[in-house]
Design a protein around this motif. Structure first.
Motif, PDB file in Angstrom:
ATOM      1  N   GLY A  94      60.933  50.195  21.658  1.00  0.00           N
ATOM      2  CA  GLY A  94      61.602  50.894  22.745  1.00  0.00           C
ATOM      3  C   GLY A  94      61.437  52.395  22.673  1.00  0.00           C
ATOM      4  O   GLY A  94      60.850  52.940  21.742  1.00  0.00           O
ATOM      5  N   PHE A  95      61.956  53.048  23.670  1.00  0.00           N
ATOM      6  CA  PHE A  95      62.012  54.504  23.697  1.00  0.00           C
ATOM      7  C   PHE A  95      63.322  54.937  24.323  1.00  0.00           C
ATOM      8  O   PHE A  95      63.992  54.153  25.008  1.00  0.00           O
ATOM      9  CB  PHE A  95      60.820  55.109  24.454  1.00  0.00           C
ATOM     10  CG  PHE A  95      60.658  54.619  25.881  1.00  0.00           C
ATOM     11  CD1 PHE A  95      61.549  54.981  26.891  1.00  0.00           C
ATOM     12  CD2 PHE A  95      59.579  53.814  26.220  1.00  0.00           C
ATOM     13  CE1 PHE A  95      61.380  54.539  28.198  1.00  0.00           C
ATOM     14  CE2 PHE A  95      59.401  53.364  27.525  1.00  0.00           C
ATOM     15  CZ  PHE A  95      60.308  53.731  28.513  1.00  0.00           C
ATOM     16  N   LEU A  96      63.685  56.189  24.067  1.00  0.00           N
ATOM     17  CA  LEU A  96      64.832  56.818  24.712  1.00  0.00           C
ATOM     18  C   LEU A  96      64.293  58.034  25.458  1.00  0.00           C
ATOM     19  O   LEU A  96      64.079  59.094  24.861  1.00  0.00           O
ATOM     20  CB  LEU A  96      65.887  57.222  23.678  1.00  0.00           C
ATOM     21  CG  LEU A  96      67.257  57.583  24.263  1.00  0.00           C
ATOM     22  CD1 LEU A  96      67.975  56.321  24.722  1.00  0.00           C
ATOM     23  CD2 LEU A  96      68.121  58.336  23.255  1.00  0.00           C
ATOM     24  N   ALA A  97      64.060  57.847  26.742  1.00  0.00           N
ATOM     25  CA  ALA A  97      63.436  58.909  27.532  1.00  0.00           C
ATOM     26  C   ALA A  97      63.515  58.544  29.008  1.00  0.00           C
ATOM     27  O   ALA A  97      63.491  57.350  29.357  1.00  0.00           O
ATOM     28  CB  ALA A  97      61.969  59.088  27.126  1.00  0.00           C
ATOM     29  N   PRO A  98      63.586  59.544  29.895  1.00  0.00           N
ATOM     30  CA  PRO A  98      63.475  59.249  31.322  1.00  0.00           C
ATOM     31  C   PRO A  98      62.116  58.627  31.637  1.00  0.00           C
ATOM     32  O   PRO A  98      61.108  58.946  30.992  1.00  0.00           O
ATOM     33  CB  PRO A  98      63.619  60.629  31.979  1.00  0.00           C
ATOM     34  CG  PRO A  98      64.294  61.483  30.958  1.00  0.00           C
ATOM     35  CD  PRO A  98      63.833  60.971  29.634  1.00  0.00           C
ATOM     36  N   PHE A  99      62.091  57.775  32.629  1.00  0.00           N
ATOM     37  CA  PHE A  99      60.861  57.086  32.999  1.00  0.00           C
ATOM     38  C   PHE A  99      59.726  58.069  33.283  1.00  0.00           C
ATOM     39  O   PHE A  99      58.569  57.828  32.905  1.00  0.00           O
ATOM     40  CB  PHE A  99      61.115  56.214  34.237  1.00  0.00           C
ATOM     41  CG  PHE A  99      59.877  55.656  34.858  1.00  0.00           C
ATOM     42  CD1 PHE A  99      59.102  54.724  34.178  1.00  0.00           C
ATOM     43  CD2 PHE A  99      59.472  56.062  36.124  1.00  0.00           C
ATOM     44  CE1 PHE A  99      57.945  54.203  34.748  1.00  0.00           C
ATOM     45  CE2 PHE A  99      58.319  55.553  36.697  1.00  0.00           C
ATOM     46  CZ  PHE A  99      57.548  54.617  36.012  1.00  0.00           C
ATOM     47  N   THR A 100      60.027  59.171  33.914  1.00  0.00           N
ATOM     48  CA  THR A 100      58.991  60.133  34.286  1.00  0.00           C
ATOM     49  C   THR A 100      58.427  60.904  33.101  1.00  0.00           C
ATOM     50  O   THR A 100      57.441  61.629  33.255  1.00  0.00           O
ATOM     51  CB  THR A 100      59.544  61.144  35.311  1.00  0.00           C
ATOM     52  OG1 THR A 100      60.756  61.711  34.792  1.00  0.00           O
ATOM     53  CG2 THR A 100      59.840  60.455  36.635  1.00  0.00           C
ATOM     54  N   GLU A 101      59.040  60.748  31.927  1.00  0.00           N
ATOM     55  CA  GLU A 101      58.547  61.437  30.735  1.00  0.00           C
ATOM     56  C   GLU A 101      57.863  60.480  29.746  1.00  0.00           C
ATOM     57  O   GLU A 101      57.638  60.826  28.588  1.00  0.00           O
ATOM     58  CB  GLU A 101      59.699  62.169  30.046  1.00  0.00           C
ATOM     59  CG  GLU A 101      60.291  63.286  30.916  1.00  0.00           C
ATOM     60  CD  GLU A 101      61.408  64.036  30.231  1.00  0.00           C
ATOM     61  OE1 GLU A 101      61.490  63.974  28.985  1.00  0.00           O
ATOM     62  OE2 GLU A 101      62.223  64.665  30.944  1.00  0.00           O
ATOM     63  N   VAL A 102      57.531  59.302  30.236  1.00  0.00           N
ATOM     64  CA  VAL A 102      56.851  58.302  29.415  1.00  0.00           C
ATOM     65  C   VAL A 102      55.510  57.990  30.055  1.00  0.00           C
ATOM     66  O   VAL A 102      55.431  57.741  31.269  1.00  0.00           O
ATOM     67  CB  VAL A 102      57.693  57.015  29.305  1.00  0.00           C
ATOM     68  CG1 VAL A 102      56.959  55.960  28.487  1.00  0.00           C
ATOM     69  CG2 VAL A 102      59.044  57.322  28.685  1.00  0.00           C
ATOM     70  N   ASP A 103      54.436  58.007  29.267  1.00  0.00           N
ATOM     71  CA  ASP A 103      53.124  57.741  29.858  1.00  0.00           C
ATOM     72  C   ASP A 103      52.844  56.240  29.918  1.00  0.00           C
ATOM     73  O   ASP A 103      53.607  55.407  29.391  1.00  0.00           O
ATOM     74  CB  ASP A 103      52.015  58.497  29.112  1.00  0.00           C
ATOM     75  CG  ASP A 103      51.813  58.037  27.668  1.00  0.00           C
ATOM     76  OD1 ASP A 103      52.042  56.851  27.365  1.00  0.00           O
ATOM     77  OD2 ASP A 103      51.419  58.884  26.834  1.00  0.00           O
ATOM     78  N   ASP A 104      51.747  55.898  30.556  1.00  0.00           N
ATOM     79  CA  ASP A 104      51.419  54.492  30.790  1.00  0.00           C
ATOM     80  C   ASP A 104      51.233  53.725  29.490  1.00  0.00           C
ATOM     81  O   ASP A 104      51.697  52.586  29.348  1.00  0.00           O
ATOM     82  CB  ASP A 104      50.134  54.406  31.631  1.00  0.00           C
ATOM     83  CG  ASP A 104      49.689  52.979  31.869  1.00  0.00           C
ATOM     84  OD1 ASP A 104      50.377  52.256  32.615  1.00  0.00           O
ATOM     85  OD2 ASP A 104      48.669  52.563  31.286  1.00  0.00           O
ATOM     86  N   GLU A 105      50.570  54.328  28.522  1.00  0.00           N
ATOM     87  CA  GLU A 105      50.317  53.648  27.253  1.00  0.00           C
ATOM     88  C   GLU A 105      51.623  53.325  26.529  1.00  0.00           C
ATOM     89  O   GLU A 105      51.792  52.227  25.978  1.00  0.00           O
ATOM     90  CB  GLU A 105      49.424  54.511  26.369  1.00  0.00           C
ATOM     91  CG  GLU A 105      49.002  53.829  25.074  1.00  0.00           C
ATOM     92  CD  GLU A 105      48.130  54.702  24.203  1.00  0.00           C
ATOM     93  OE1 GLU A 105      47.455  54.163  23.302  1.00  0.00           O
ATOM     94  OE2 GLU A 105      48.126  55.934  24.404  1.00  0.00           O
ATOM     95  N   GLU A 106      52.555  54.265  26.526  1.00  0.00           N
ATOM     96  CA  GLU A 106      53.843  54.046  25.867  1.00  0.00           C
ATOM     97  C   GLU A 106      54.650  52.967  26.577  1.00  0.00           C
ATOM     98  O   GLU A 106      55.240  52.086  25.930  1.00  0.00           O
ATOM     99  CB  GLU A 106      54.622  55.365  25.824  1.00  0.00           C
ATOM    100  CG  GLU A 106      53.982  56.401  24.911  1.00  0.00           C
ATOM    101  CD  GLU A 106      54.466  57.806  25.170  1.00  0.00           C
ATOM    102  OE1 GLU A 106      54.289  58.666  24.281  1.00  0.00           O
ATOM    103  OE2 GLU A 106      55.026  58.081  26.268  1.00  0.00           O
TER     104      GLU A 106
END
Length: 338
Positions: A94-106
């Motif tokens: 998982g990640f903790l980040a807004p959707f717009t700050e996550v790239d496609d690979e992640e």
């Protein structure tokens, strides 16, 4: 080493967190356990705990996002331990980040581990169990399988997908009148090491959404399902009010989470932080164990889960109580007449 007469279980993501607690609980329940995970140190430690419980353990270093690797691990589990009776899909990322700050690979990586990892595990399990017409698959989900929250868009999407996938496979098994059972268990916020190595793009340290429960609470539910398979189980009262509340008033949940969902997933406390484990294991050289850094805030017991596991007994007690109450009226009336 014990082995004869015991069941054989496979646990994905079994080197840490909820998966690690499930490995311990299954071993304590008399299972030999094959553990699938990426980190070698955590794998070795998990297997050592299985063996300390008097059962056979097998470490299988596997990335569950790799379908071929999971199939090979399934075959090695049967070769090393015998026919698999229980398969628990517990691995996630998982990640903790807004959707717009996550790239496609992640985003794709979270989906591949959290969703496709369960698909791959289920496929491997059914290939083994189907011809024998017996076995239990447990797909570990979340309260977020029915209610999305901010900062975890990929994880929420994956857990929603797991529910739909599990329901579809269940109907196919029922259509074939198969003896194989597939179950889902939905968990609340858990005190696991995931929050020390999740990919984080927020200013605060990640934390589970309170209330927080210990991973052993989840493990008890998984072991119960392994022995008494049922369609679905909810762990924690917070899971119940999240899922039920979203069914009744999803618009209210939207507004509430928009106000509170960012702050509730971050803490200013000084908690240990490892490198993010999205693309490489963070427990490669250090055993993370089952617990995260929130022992002082985590609940070790779950009244909702206990009631769910004992619902038949509680229902019978309710019927008896109603019967006694109904009988009490005539008895009191008779006493007054005398």
């Amino acid at each position: 080493m014990a082995g004869a007469g015991g069941r054989v279980a496979v646990v994905t993501g079994g080197s840490a967190g909820v998966g690690r607690a499930v490995v311990r609980a299954l071993a304590a329940d008399g299972c030999d356990v094959a553990v699938l995970a990426r980190g070698r140190t955590g794998l070795r430690a998990a297997v050592a705990e299985v063996e300390a419980a008097g059962r056979r353990g097998l470490a299988l270093q596997t990335d569950v996002a790799d379908a071929k690797a999971v199939e090979e691990a399934a075959d090695r589990a049967e070769e090393g331990l015998g026919p698999v009776d229980v398969w628990v899909n517990c691995a996630f990322a998982g990640f903790l980040a807004p959707f717009t700050e996550v790239d496609d690979e992640e985003f794709r990586r979270v989906t591949d581990v959290t969703y496709h990892g369960q698909v791959n595990g289920t496929r491997a399990a059914l290939r083994l169990m189907g011809p024998r017409d017996r076995g239990v698959v447990v797909n570990v989900g979340s309260a977020l399988s029915g209610r999305g929250i901010p900062l975890q868009s990929a994880y929420c999407g994956a857990k929603h997908a797991v529910v739909g996938f599990t329901e579809a496979v269940r109907t196919e098994l029922e259509h074939r009148r198969s003896g194989v059972r597939i179950c889902g268990v939905q968990l609340p916020g858990m005190n696991t090491p995931q929050f020390t190595w999740v990919l984080n793009r927020m200013p605060g340290r990640p934390q589970p959404v309170p209330p927080i429960y210990q991973p052993e609470v989840a493990a008890r539910a998984v072991v119960f399902l392994a022995r008494h398979p049922r369609r679905n189980a909810w762990v924690g009262v917070s899971t119940a009010y999240t899922l039920l509340g979203n069914r009744v008033a999803p618009w209210l949940a939207d507004r509430y989470l928009a106000r509170t969902g960012f702050a509730s997933q971050q803490t200013g406390e000084d908690t240990p932080v490892r490198p993010a484990n999205l693309f490489a294991p963070s427990d490669e050289h250090e055993d993370a164990g089952a617990h995260g850094p929130f022992d002082d805030r985590a609940h070790g017991h779950d009244a909702w889960g206990w009631a769910s596991r004992h619902r038949t007994v509680l229902a019978c007690a309710g019927v008896v109580a109603c019967g006694l109450s109904a009988l009490g009226g005539p008895l009191r009336s008779g006493a007054r007449r005398r």
